[in-house]
Enzyme design. Structure first.
Site, short mmCIF file in Angstrom:
data_model
loop_
_atom_site.label_atom_id
_atom_site.label_comp_id
_atom_site.label_asym_id
_atom_site.label_seq_id
_atom_site.Cartn_x
_atom_site.Cartn_y
_atom_site.Cartn_z
N PRO A 198 -44.20 -34.06 49.00
CA PRO A 198 -44.21 -33.36 50.30
C PRO A 198 -42.85 -32.76 50.66
CG PRO A 198 -44.19 -35.75 50.63
CD PRO A 198 -44.25 -35.52 49.14
N THR B 132 -46.55 -38.44 47.35
CA THR B 132 -45.48 -39.37 47.00
C THR B 132 -44.68 -39.79 48.25
OG1 THR B 132 -43.96 -37.58 46.49
CG2 THR B 132 -45.23 -38.48 44.66
N GLY C 282 -41.92 -25.84 44.35
CA GLY C 282 -40.53 -26.28 44.39
C GLY C 282 -39.59 -25.13 44.70
N SER C 283 -38.31 -25.32 44.38
CA SER C 283 -37.33 -24.27 44.67
C SER C 283 -37.26 -23.27 43.51
CB SER C 283 -35.94 -24.87 44.85
OG SER C 283 -35.99 -25.98 45.68
N GLY D 215 -31.59 -30.25 35.39
CA GLY D 215 -31.23 -30.34 36.81
C GLY D 215 -30.76 -31.71 37.26
N GLU D 216 -30.65 -32.66 36.31
CA GLU D 216 -30.12 -33.99 36.68
C GLU D 216 -28.91 -34.30 35.83
OE1 GLU D 216 -32.62 -37.43 37.23
OE2 GLU D 216 -34.29 -36.09 37.60
N GLY E 42 -45.30 -29.51 43.14
CA GLY E 42 -43.87 -29.61 43.44
C GLY E 42 -43.09 -28.71 42.51
N GLY E 43 -41.80 -29.03 42.33
CA GLY E 43 -40.95 -28.20 41.49
C GLY E 43 -40.69 -28.83 40.13
N ASP E 44 -39.61 -28.38 39.49
CA ASP E 44 -39.27 -28.86 38.14
C ASP E 44 -38.97 -30.36 38.14
OD1 ASP E 44 -39.59 -26.38 37.01
OD2 ASP E 44 -37.52 -25.78 37.38
N1 LIG Z 1 -41.64 -38.39 48.61
C1 LIG Z 1 -40.48 -38.09 48.05
N2 LIG Z 1 -39.33 -38.26 48.73
C2 LIG Z 1 -38.14 -37.93 48.19
N3 LIG Z 1 -38.01 -37.38 46.96
C3 LIG Z 1 -39.12 -37.18 46.24
C4 LIG Z 1 -40.41 -37.51 46.74
N4 LIG Z 1 -41.33 -37.20 45.82
C5 LIG Z 1 -40.65 -36.69 44.76
N5 LIG Z 1 -39.33 -36.68 45.00
C6 LIG Z 1 -38.23 -36.20 44.14
O1 LIG Z 1 -37.79 -34.94 44.64
C7 LIG Z 1 -37.11 -34.25 43.60
C8 LIG Z 1 -37.21 -32.76 43.76
O2 LIG Z 1 -38.54 -32.38 43.86
P1 LIG Z 1 -39.16 -31.01 43.35
O3 LIG Z 1 -38.79 -30.75 41.97
O4 LIG Z 1 -40.61 -31.09 43.66
O5 LIG Z 1 -38.54 -29.91 44.32
P2 LIG Z 1 -37.26 -28.97 44.21
O6 LIG Z 1 -36.09 -29.76 43.75
O7 LIG Z 1 -37.15 -28.26 45.50
O8 LIG Z 1 -37.72 -27.88 43.13
P3 LIG Z 1 -37.05 -27.49 41.72
O9 LIG Z 1 -36.93 -28.78 40.95
O10 LIG Z 1 -38.04 -26.55 41.11
O11 LIG Z 1 -35.74 -26.85 42.02
C9 LIG Z 1 -37.75 -34.74 42.31
O12 LIG Z 1 -36.75 -35.17 41.42
C10 LIG Z 1 -38.63 -35.91 42.72
O13 LIG Z 1 -38.35 -37.05 41.93
#
Ligand SMILES: Nc1ncnc2c1ncn2[C@@H]1O[C@H](COP(=O)(O)OP(=O)(O)OP(=O)(O)O)[C@@H](O)[C@H]1O
Length: 540
Positions: free
Chosen positions: A100, A131, A200-201, A502-503, A156-158
């Site tokens: 979310p 989640t 995601g982003s 990204g980590e 979600g994203g990557d």
């Molecule tokens: N409920 C949650 N609360 C906080 N973090 C979460 C939750 N669910 C998942 N995550 C973590 O959030 C991180 C980022 O999520 P996600 O990849 O969906 O979005 P983003 O970072 O905006 O997109 P991108 O990775 O494409 O740039 C993931 O590493 C995931 O482990």
């Protein structure tokens, strides 16, 4: 339906009927040979006849109306008796994880409004988990009963995809008794497919495997049961598994950007631009030793123009050759029999390993345009120490035209996932703004850039080769005297950080192994004539 036309010589019987589309009458035929539903407009008095066909495997639902009913606008869609009968690969029951908080926090809305209605129309049942924390999906996948599911969907994203991927790979190895910490262990392929609903982003994995970041397109790939195999690489530090990655592992430039941006999360995606600018100015290089095992089985090279496309024959051929190679070695991945390792020492501004092209909307060609999704290899891109000016040329060239012209109205590179390309406005184009000409043709043609297609890779940072005492000396120098090479920071940091999809990774000494087609996605690769292909053609 029901009328039969006489079968043309040598062809099987076709099921023929008529269909009224608005004011137009069409003849509809179900052609079992082609596996297609075709409709052709009845010939008009003024001539002209339009013909369309849709593969039967891509029909999602059928509306049933009564034959004599004049008005058939009930809007009621009937589920077919056997909605999954068209292809055996269609999923019936899916496990869905929604982040979310990913991207613009629209995950739940996107799923409920755009995806869930399509799943319901296609008679797919779902168990949905929103989640509650990071790694919730990964931990759940390590325990949940997977037997009742035909696939796992992540919204979600990557980062979210990465979590689900780690959960599934970990679960598969655990169930098969494979020790993931052993870098030489042959991993067991995950048979359950992952569907990515982009929310995601960046959504780089979705973009590079589907060709567009669109939740409806991704949902349709899931419904019709498309399958796209995907290579995954493991990263070990001695006998400890650090991470798996599917898109980019970067040291130096991309590692430093990620490290610097971590404390600026509150700024949102703009933090990457700021950290990118800062990292570019600091112009750090890092010394170390690279050992690489060339992907001798792989057909093609990182410099060719044979991009990975739907049903890619390069991926198929490479996999076959890899299997032959592995059979010759008795099915095991053994040290010396795999080929000759190449050792490279030097000072590097960036070391990038791309498993896939790493294309995204802001960088449609990606960091490694010719990298393949499922050929059991990665493209290693080494950027050796060079001037700031040359490094900037390299960064810009990534999204540049291959025909020696810098894109008109070029702009500062986008450091998030690739490089930004700015096209001229219509007015600029009308005024004949054509851009500059550079002496090299593509990003890989610079003398300070080297590219290799690899299946294994090792890296040791120089300060670790020399022993800790040198690192201590450098720490001492930090406050000791002004550093001639690095005026921006007064010292050379002993090592950078690895940016793994990204980590950040804590160790600089690592070992990477590409695992051919370890995962499967609900996707079919980038199709020819897709939106992304059109953009890429524009860039070439
Ligand atoms: N409920 C949650 N609360 C906080 N973090 C979460 C939750 N669910 C998942 N995550 C973590 O959030 C991180 C980022 O999520 P996600 O990849 O969906 O979005 P983003 O970072 O905006 O997109 P991108 O990775 O494409 O740039 C993931 O590493 C995931 O482990």
């Amino acid at each position: 339906m029901g009328e039969r036309s006489p079968p043309p010589a040598g062809r099987r019987t076709r099921l023929v009927s008529s269909l009224v589309l608005g004011q137009r009458a069409c003849e509809v035929a179900l052609d079992p040979e082609r596996g297609a539903l075709e409709w052709t407009e009845q010939p008009q008095p003024r001539g002209g006849r339009e013909s369309c066909a849709v593969p039967i495997s891509e029909i999602i639902a059928v509306e049933e109306t009564e034959i004599d009913k004049k008005q058939c606008n009930s809007g009621k869609w009937q589920k077919m008796a056997k909605p999954h009968a068209f292809t055996a690969s269609r999923p019936k029951h899916l496990l869905v994880y929604i982040n979310p908080y990913g991207g613009k926090k629209q995950g739940e809305k996107i799923y409920e409004q755009k995806v869930a209605p399509l799943f319901s129309l296609a008679s797919i049942s779902t168990d949905v988990i929103v989640t509650e924390r990071a790694n919730h999906a990964r931990d759940n996948l390590l325990e949940v009963n997977l037997e009742k599911y035909d696939g796992v969907v992540c919204v979600g994203g990557d980062g979210m995809f990465n979590e689900v991927m780690h959960g599934l790979i970990g679960r598969t190895q655990k169930d098969s008794g494979i020790d993931q910490n052993n870098p030489k262990a042959p991993l067991v392929q995950c048979n359950i497919r992952i569907g990515i609903i982009p929310a995601g982003s960046t959504d780089c994995v979705c973009y590079s495997t589907v060709g567009i970041n669109d939740p409806v397109t991704s949902a349709l790939h899931i419904i019709v049961g498309d399958t796209q195999p995907l290579d995954v690489s493991s990263v070990h530090h001695h006998d400890t598994l650090l991470k798996y990655f599917v898109s980019l592992l970067g040291y130096g430039f991309y590692g430093d950007i990620l490290k610097d941006s971590e404390g600026k999360r509150w700024m949102g995606p703009v933090r990457y631009d700021l950290s990118g600018f800062k990292t570019f100015l600091s112009h750090h290089y890092y010394e170390g030793t690279i050992s690489l095992l060339p992907a001798s089985h792989a057909v093609g090279s990182p410099r060719d123009k044979k991009h990975c496309r739907s049903g890619c024959h390069i991926c198929k051929q490479s996999k076959q050759r890899l299997e032959i190679e592995q059979k010759k070695n008795g099915g095991e991945i053994k040290g010396d029999d795999e080929g000759e390792w190449k050792v490279i020492r030097g000072k590097f501004l960036a070391i990038n390993i791309a498993n896939i092209s790493c294309a995204c909307p802001r960088s449609p060609k990606g960091l490694a345009p010719a990298a393949h999704l499922a050929d059991g290899s990665s493209d290693l891109i080494l950027v050796r120490k060079c001037s700031r000016f040359n490094f900037l040329r390299y960064l810009i060239r990534h999204t540049n035209r291959d025909d020696q012209k810098l894109a008109r109205g070029e702009s500062w590179p986008d450091f998030h996932c690739g490089m930004k390309l700015t096209f001229p406005s219509k007015n600029q184009a009308a005024k004949g703004v054509t851009g500059h000409t550079w002496p090299c043709t593509a990003a890989f043609d610079f003398s300070f850039v080297e590219v290799y297609r690899i299946k294994k890779f090792q890296f040791t940072s120089k300060h670790l080769e020399d022993g800790d005492c040198d690192a201590k000396k450098m720490q001492k120098n930090r406050f000791g005297h002004f550093c001639r090479d690095h005026p921006a920071c007064c010292c050379i940091p002993p090592s950078s950080t690895w940016n793994c999809d990204g980590e950040t990774l804590d160790c600089s000494t690592i070992e990477v192994t590409v695992h051919c087609q370890l995962m499967k996605l609900f996707a079919r690769g980038i199709e020819r004539n897709s939106t992304l292909e059109a953009v890429q053609r524009q860039l070439c």
